[in-house]
Design a protein around this motif. Structure first.
Motif, PDB file in Angstrom:
ATOM      1  N   GLY A 173       0.799  -1.228   0.000  1.00  0.00           N
ATOM      2  CA  GLY A 173       0.000   0.000   0.000  1.00  0.00           C
ATOM      3  C   GLY A 173       0.828   1.272   0.000  1.00  0.00           C
ATOM      4  N   LEU A 174       2.159   1.133   0.049  1.00  0.00           N
ATOM      5  CA  LEU A 174       3.022   2.319   0.186  1.00  0.00           C
ATOM      6  C   LEU A 174       2.855   3.342  -0.951  1.00  0.00           C
ATOM      7  N   PRO A 175       2.878   2.912  -2.238  1.00  0.00           N
ATOM      8  CA  PRO A 175       2.723   3.914  -3.302  1.00  0.00           C
ATOM      9  C   PRO A 175       1.395   4.669  -3.202  1.00  0.00           C
ATOM     10  N   PHE A 176       0.337   3.943  -2.825  1.00  0.00           N
ATOM     11  CA  PHE A 176      -0.977   4.596  -2.709  1.00  0.00           C
ATOM     12  C   PHE A 176      -0.963   5.598  -1.549  1.00  0.00           C
ATOM     13  N   ALA A 177      -0.266   5.234  -0.470  1.00  0.00           N
ATOM     14  CA  ALA A 177      -0.162   6.143   0.671  1.00  0.00           C
ATOM     15  C   ALA A 177       0.603   7.411   0.278  1.00  0.00           C
ATOM     16  N   VAL A 178       1.643   7.247  -0.547  1.00  0.00           N
ATOM     17  CA  VAL A 178       2.426   8.414  -0.978  1.00  0.00           C
ATOM     18  C   VAL A 178       1.560   9.350  -1.822  1.00  0.00           C
ATOM     19  N   VAL A 179       0.771   8.758  -2.731  1.00  0.00           N
ATOM     20  CA  VAL A 179      -0.120   9.588  -3.566  1.00  0.00           C
ATOM     21  C   VAL A 179      -1.128  10.318  -2.677  1.00  0.00           C
ATOM     22  N   ALA A 180      -1.678   9.617  -1.693  1.00  0.00           N
ATOM     23  CA  ALA A 180      -2.654  10.250  -0.789  1.00  0.00           C
ATOM     24  C   ALA A 180      -2.003  11.398  -0.024  1.00  0.00           C
ATOM     25  N   LEU A 181      -0.746  11.196   0.396  1.00  0.00           N
ATOM     26  CA  LEU A 181      -0.025  12.250   1.123  1.00  0.00           C
ATOM     27  C   LEU A 181       0.181  13.484   0.236  1.00  0.00           C
ATOM     28  N   GLU A 182       0.558  13.230  -1.027  1.00  0.00           N
ATOM     29  CA  GLU A 182       0.775  14.348  -1.951  1.00  0.00           C
ATOM     30  C   GLU A 182      -0.533  15.117  -2.175  1.00  0.00           C
ATOM     31  N   ALA A 183      -1.628  14.375  -2.326  1.00  0.00           N
ATOM     32  CA  ALA A 183      -2.930  15.036  -2.527  1.00  0.00           C
ATOM     33  C   ALA A 183      -3.306  15.830  -1.282  1.00  0.00           C
ATOM     34  N   ALA A 184      -3.019  15.243  -0.116  1.00  0.00           N
ATOM     35  CA  ALA A 184      -3.330  15.945   1.142  1.00  0.00           C
ATOM     36  C   ALA A 184      -2.501  17.226   1.252  1.00  0.00           C
ATOM     37  N   ALA A 185      -1.237  17.155   0.780  1.00  0.00           N
ATOM     38  CA  ALA A 185      -0.381  18.348   0.825  1.00  0.00           C
ATOM     39  C   ALA A 185      -0.966  19.465  -0.041  1.00  0.00           C
ATOM     40  N   LEU A 186      -1.560  19.068  -1.190  1.00  0.00           N
ATOM     41  CA  LEU A 186      -2.214  20.063  -2.060  1.00  0.00           C
ATOM     42  C   LEU A 186      -3.361  20.746  -1.328  1.00  0.00           C
ATOM     43  N   VAL A 187      -4.141  19.938  -0.627  1.00  0.00           N
ATOM     44  CA  VAL A 187      -5.300  20.478   0.092  1.00  0.00           C
ATOM     45  C   VAL A 187      -4.830  21.422   1.193  1.00  0.00           C
ATOM     46  N   VAL A 188      -3.822  20.963   1.944  1.00  0.00           N
ATOM     47  CA  VAL A 188      -3.339  21.751   3.086  1.00  0.00           C
ATOM     48  C   VAL A 188      -2.758  23.084   2.617  1.00  0.00           C
ATOM     49  N   THR A 189      -2.040  23.071   1.500  1.00  0.00           N
ATOM     50  CA  THR A 189      -1.415  24.313   1.019  1.00  0.00           C
ATOM     51  C   THR A 189      -2.384  25.160   0.181  1.00  0.00           C
ATOM     52  N   GLY A 190      -3.611  24.712   0.057  1.00  0.00           N
ATOM     53  CA  GLY A 190      -4.646  25.507  -0.626  1.00  0.00           C
ATOM     54  C   GLY A 190      -4.498  25.567  -2.133  1.00  0.00           C
ATOM     55  N   GLN A 191      -3.842  24.549  -2.723  1.00  0.00           N
ATOM     56  CA  GLN A 191      -3.642  24.575  -4.181  1.00  0.00           C
ATOM     57  C   GLN A 191      -4.697  23.773  -4.945  1.00  0.00           C
ATOM     58  N   LEU A 192      -5.602  23.142  -4.213  1.00  0.00           N
ATOM     59  CA  LEU A 192      -6.650  22.360  -4.883  1.00  0.00           C
ATOM     60  C   LEU A 192      -7.563  23.299  -5.685  1.00  0.00           C
ATOM     61  N   ARG A 193      -7.997  22.824  -6.859  1.00  0.00           N
ATOM     62  CA  ARG A 193      -8.864  23.671  -7.698  1.00  0.00           C
ATOM     63  C   ARG A 193     -10.147  24.034  -6.944  1.00  0.00           C
ATOM     64  N   PRO A 194     -10.580  25.296  -7.088  1.00  0.00           N
ATOM     65  CA  PRO A 194     -11.794  25.723  -6.373  1.00  0.00           C
ATOM     66  C   PRO A 194     -13.032  24.929  -6.783  1.00  0.00           C
ATOM     67  N   ASP A 195     -13.101  24.536  -8.100  1.00  0.00           N
ATOM     68  CA  ASP A 195     -14.306  23.802  -8.524  1.00  0.00           C
ATOM     69  C   ASP A 195     -14.347  22.391  -7.920  1.00  0.00           C
ATOM     70  N   LEU A 196     -13.170  21.859  -7.546  1.00  0.00           N
ATOM     71  CA  LEU A 196     -13.164  20.551  -6.874  1.00  0.00           C
ATOM     72  C   LEU A 196     -13.669  20.715  -5.434  1.00  0.00           C
ATOM     73  N   TRP A 197     -13.273  21.838  -4.803  1.00  0.00           N
ATOM     74  CA  TRP A 197     -13.791  22.130  -3.459  1.00  0.00           C
ATOM     75  C   TRP A 197     -15.312  22.213  -3.510  1.00  0.00           C
ATOM     76  N   ALA A 198     -15.791  22.910  -4.561  1.00  0.00           N
ATOM     77  CA  ALA A 198     -17.240  23.136  -4.660  1.00  0.00           C
ATOM     78  C   ALA A 198     -17.988  21.889  -5.138  1.00  0.00           C
ATOM     79  N   GLY A 199     -17.224  20.897  -5.638  1.00  0.00           N
ATOM     80  CA  GLY A 199     -17.852  19.657  -6.121  1.00  0.00           C
ATOM     81  C   GLY A 199     -18.473  19.804  -7.492  1.00  0.00           C
ATOM     82  N   THR A 200     -18.021  20.792  -8.280  1.00  0.00           N
ATOM     83  CA  THR A 200     -18.577  20.985  -9.632  1.00  0.00           C
ATOM     84  C   THR A 200     -17.463  21.043 -10.680  1.00  0.00           C
ATOM     85  N   PRO A 201     -16.665  20.017 -10.775  1.00  0.00           N
ATOM     86  CA  PRO A 201     -15.588  20.059 -11.770  1.00  0.00           C
ATOM     87  C   PRO A 201     -16.141  19.941 -13.183  1.00  0.00           C
ATOM     88  N   SER A 202     -15.395  20.532 -14.148  1.00  0.00           N
ATOM     89  CA  SER A 202     -15.812  20.428 -15.549  1.00  0.00           C
ATOM     90  C   SER A 202     -15.539  19.007 -16.057  1.00  0.00           C
TER      91      SER A 202
END
Lengths: 176, 231
Positions: free
Chosen positions: B26-55
């Motif tokens: 499960g290590l590679p999947f955990a690394v990907v999850a960590l990277e995605a979490a880092a995006l969320v924490v640093t506020g770089q996630l796309r706003p439309d993903l936050w809103a749940g309305t991606p194109s």
């Protein structure tokens, strides 16, 4: 043979659980099989080293054995891979050593092995020797080897298969 | 006779030791999850993903990179065993499906911009750098797993690991990338992935190859001083 394989599989599962007695039994039986395997495929001087390499590889990788599957193919795949890898290294040494030159750094058995491989390949048909040299010793894919030699991909496969079988016979006849 | 000594040493090394379980898979999947979490924490996630309305394009590129990452990762993990010879066609099928879906989305929303404006080379180079940076930790996780395995197809394993790492890096970047043009995504994401796969194939093949390494656990050290292999 099937019963033997089942026993080896059980021994390996017990060894994976830390049972030293089972593990010793397994290694002794694996050693006997590996000795036969490598003596049929390698020059005499290299066979014992290959057996030791394979035993260490089996030891290091024993966690990858799945107890639900037969043991023979697992050990056979490792033994075959190490055999091909050894042939590649012998070929590289053969290419690196100038005729009649002994640098003093290369141990003598390696030079003898390299010469043996070159001599054995020379006794194959050129198409078979080319296919083995490219696919098995230099690591090219079947398609790449086909492009380089002008043979079709299925013919490369056939030449590798027949060439390896003939190599085995040559090693065995040279010994007897 | 020296092989007897080796067998003694291996038995001593193994005795009383349980083999590690497969939780590391499960290590590679955990690394990907960590990277995605880092995006969320640093506020770089796309706003439309936050809103749940991606194109549609955002949905497609997330699904596409995730599909390739999962298929290639599964292939790399299967290749750790010497007796498993998984077929390569699932990865080709995934790639064709991804490109076909991208083409359909592009055809449904035709762009009037000139080609160079659609491709945005300056941003594309940034995209390659970010995808590569994201792929590197995932690749390290795959290398760790493959080195613990016993692959007898090192080149295929290195290629699959490179592809899974590249797709994982692209997946994480797909959550933040502000550009929604399918042509841009296909070109730059694919270029970044191709570079990573080529590098992985060139460098990792030797690294992940099955090698008989002499164990150096306590109890083996004395025997190792005698030299190995023992002739």
């Amino acid at each position: 043979m099937r019963r033997d394989e089942r026993e080896l599989g059980v021994l390996m599962v017990l060894a994976q659980q830390g049972d030293a007695v089972s593990y010793r039994l397994l290694l002794e039986r694996a050693r006997a099989w590996l000795t036969r395997y490598y003596r049929a495929r390698l020059p005499a001087a290299a066979a014992e080293d290959a057996v030791q390499d394979a035993l260490v590889a089996i030891h290091n990788k024993r966690a990858t054995y799945d107890g639900l599957r037969p043991f023979g193919p697992w050990m056979g795949a490792i033994a075959r891979f190490l055999w091909i890898d050894r042939l590649r290294r012998m070929e590289r040494r053969a290419e690196g050593a100038a005729p009649g030159e002994d640098s003093g750094f290369e141990p003598r058995p390696a030079l003898d092995d390299a010469a043996d491989i070159a001599r054995l390949l020379a006794q194959l048909k050129p198409a078979q020797a080319d296919a083995i040299r490219l696919v098995k010793l230099q690591g090219y894919s079947i398609e790449e080897a086909a492009g380089m030699t002008g043979q079709s991909a299925p013919l490369i496969k056939v030449n590798v298969h027949r060439g390896l079988a003939r190599l085995m016979r040559l090693v065995q006849s040279g010994r007897s | 006779m020296r092989t007897d000594t080796l067998i003694d040493a291996l038995v001593v090394d193994a005795s009383g030791r349980m083999q590690p379980r497969g939780w590391l898979v499960g290590l590679p999947f955990a690394v990907v999850a960590l990277e995605a979490a880092a995006l969320v924490v640093t506020g770089q996630l796309r706003p439309d993903l936050w809103a749940g309305t991606p194109s549609a394009v955002v949905g497609w590129r997330i699904a596409a990179t995730a599909l390739v990452a999962v298929v290639a990762g599964w292939l790399a993990l299967r290749l750790r065993s010497p007796v498993r010879t998984p077929r390569d066609w699932p990865i080709l099928l995934a790639a064709v499906a991804v490109l076909l879906a991208g083409w359909l989305i592009d055809a449904a929303h035709p762009s009037s911009l000139p080609l160079l404006a659609r491709l945005r080379p300056a941003k594309g180079l940034h995209c390659i750098a970010v995808v590569t940076a994201g792929a590197f930790p995932v690749m390290a996780a795959f290398v760790l797993l493959l080195r613990r395995g016993a692959t007898v197809r090192p080149r295929a394993a290195a290629t699959a690991a490179g592809m899974a790492s590249a797709a994982s890096g692209a997946l994480v970047w797909a959550l933040a990338c502000p550009i929604d043009d399918p042509l841009y995504v296909v070109l730059w994401y694919a270029l970044a992935s191709a570079l990573i796969v080529v590098a992985s194939r060139a460098w990792l093949t030797e690294v992940v190859k099955l090698r008989p390494r002499c164990p150096v656990r306590e109890g083996m050290r004395r025997r190792l001083r005698e030299g190995w292999p023992w002739r």
